[in-house]
Design a protein around this motif. Structure first.
Motif, PDB file in Angstrom:
ATOM      1  N   TRP A  33       0.826  -1.205   0.000  1.00  0.00           N
ATOM      2  CA  TRP A  33       0.000   0.000   0.000  1.00  0.00           C
ATOM      3  C   TRP A  33       0.860   1.254   0.000  1.00  0.00           C
ATOM      4  O   TRP A  33       0.459   2.283  -0.550  1.00  0.00           O
ATOM      5  CB  TRP A  33      -0.949  -0.018   1.197  1.00  0.00           C
ATOM      6  N   GLY A  82      -6.185  -1.294  -6.329  1.00  0.00           N
ATOM      7  CA  GLY A  82      -6.279  -1.782  -4.957  1.00  0.00           C
ATOM      8  C   GLY A  82      -6.683  -3.246  -4.891  1.00  0.00           C
ATOM      9  O   GLY A  82      -6.145  -4.015  -4.089  1.00  0.00           O
ATOM     10  N   SER A 186      -6.199   6.941  -5.545  1.00  0.00           N
ATOM     11  CA  SER A 186      -5.193   5.946  -5.177  1.00  0.00           C
ATOM     12  C   SER A 186      -4.250   6.489  -4.107  1.00  0.00           C
ATOM     13  O   SER A 186      -3.828   5.748  -3.210  1.00  0.00           O
ATOM     14  CB  SER A 186      -4.393   5.521  -6.411  1.00  0.00           C
ATOM     15  N   GLY A 190      -4.347   4.456  -0.815  1.00  0.00           N
ATOM     16  CA  GLY A 190      -3.081   3.798  -0.519  1.00  0.00           C
ATOM     17  C   GLY A 190      -2.450   4.314   0.756  1.00  0.00           C
ATOM     18  O   GLY A 190      -2.006   3.531   1.614  1.00  0.00           O
TER      19      GLY A 190
END
Length: 291
Positions: A33, A82, A186, A190
């Motif tokens: 991540w 993801g 993202s 993340g």
């Protein structure tokens, strides 16, 4: 733009994306991540600069005017990235790769339902051949169970199909904000998940440089080419042509790092190449017949 030009752009996008597995192999400390956070953080400025160049000014009005297509495209993109990370963390690589290959099939269904795009028999045949090729590549590693990862892989495939259809929903000038929105999503997702899981965002300089390389070159470059190609290539064919990523990723790791690759990997890759070439040549022939 000619169909052949769009097809080449999408193929090159898949080639650029295929190097990401090789780059990820060079990262030692950063968690998955954290990698998503930094590579997205690097991708967004490139996309914003590209949009600014195209519109001749600030990218913000274009992003605000992206509308429903832009929002859905952005959500689809974060689901694609993801979901793939979660899939590779919680199921076998083979399971994830095979289920991710459902993306062209899902894009064909969504394109037909939402955009009324006709999927030719040749494209359906190419999708079937591609699935056979990918099955040959990963069949030795397929395993039952790990439902969380399997569902995540299917969600990723659906997300990428949604993103692809969103690009086709409006003219190409309006499509780039979808990619930028997905990149921004993202960064948020993340970074948030990395902090929640205790993955530090501060990583060694070498890991950070690899992440930035992915974001600026392979990810942003691939997204720009893929989005440009979406102007003339239909949804199902877009997702199918981008499977060059699946075909080439294990090849680069084998060639440059010496990782063992089974005979099935190369045989399946050859079958996948046949499917991609068959779809490409049939598309060029179809467009030539219509001219």
């Amino acid at each position: 733009m000619r169909y052949g030009t769009g097809m080449v752009l999408v193929l090159v996008a898949g080639v650029l994306w295929s190097f990401q597995a090789l780059i990820i192999r060079q990262i030692d400390v950063a968690g998955a991540w954290t990698v998503l956070f930094w590579r997205s953080m690097a991708m967004v400025p490139v996309l914003l600069a590209f949009i600014s160049w195209r519109v001749g000014g600030s990218p913000l009005p274009a992003i605000r005017n992206a509308g429903l297509a832009g929002i859905l495209g952005g959500i689809g993109l974060i689901a694609a990235m993801g979901g793939a990370i979660l899939a590779f963390q919680t199921t076998t690589v083979a399971n994830a790769a095979f289920l991710l290959a459902a993306s062209p099939f899902l894009a064909a269904i969504l394109g037909r339902a939402i955009l009324r795009e006709r999927v030719t028999p040749q494209t359906w045949a190419a999708i079937g051949i591609a699935l056979v090729g990918i099955f040959i590549m990963v069949r030795e590693g397929l395993a039952a169970g790990a439902w969380t990862g399997n569902v995540a892989a299917l969600a990723s495939a659906l997300g990428f199909a949604t993103f692809t259809v969103a690009l086709r929903w409006r003219h190409v000038e309006d499509s780039f904000p979808s990619v930028a929105i997905g990149g921004i999503f993202s960064v948020i997702v993340g970074g948030g998940i990395a902090l929640q899981l205790g993955q530090p965002l501060m990583v060694p300089a070498t890991d950070l440089l690899w992440c930035l390389l992915m974001g600026v070159v392979t990810l942003a470059g691939g997204m720009i080419l893929y989005t440009l190609g979406s102007k003339v290539v239909l949804s199902a064919e877009l997702a199918l042509l981008s499977n060059t990523e699946v075909m080439l990723a294990p090849f680069w790791v084998w060639l440059l790092m010496g990782e063992t690759a089974s005979a099935g990997t190369f045989v399946g890759g050859a079958v996948l190449m046949v499917a991609i070439l068959f779809n490409g040549f049939s598309g060029v022939w179809r467009v030539a017949q219509q001219a």
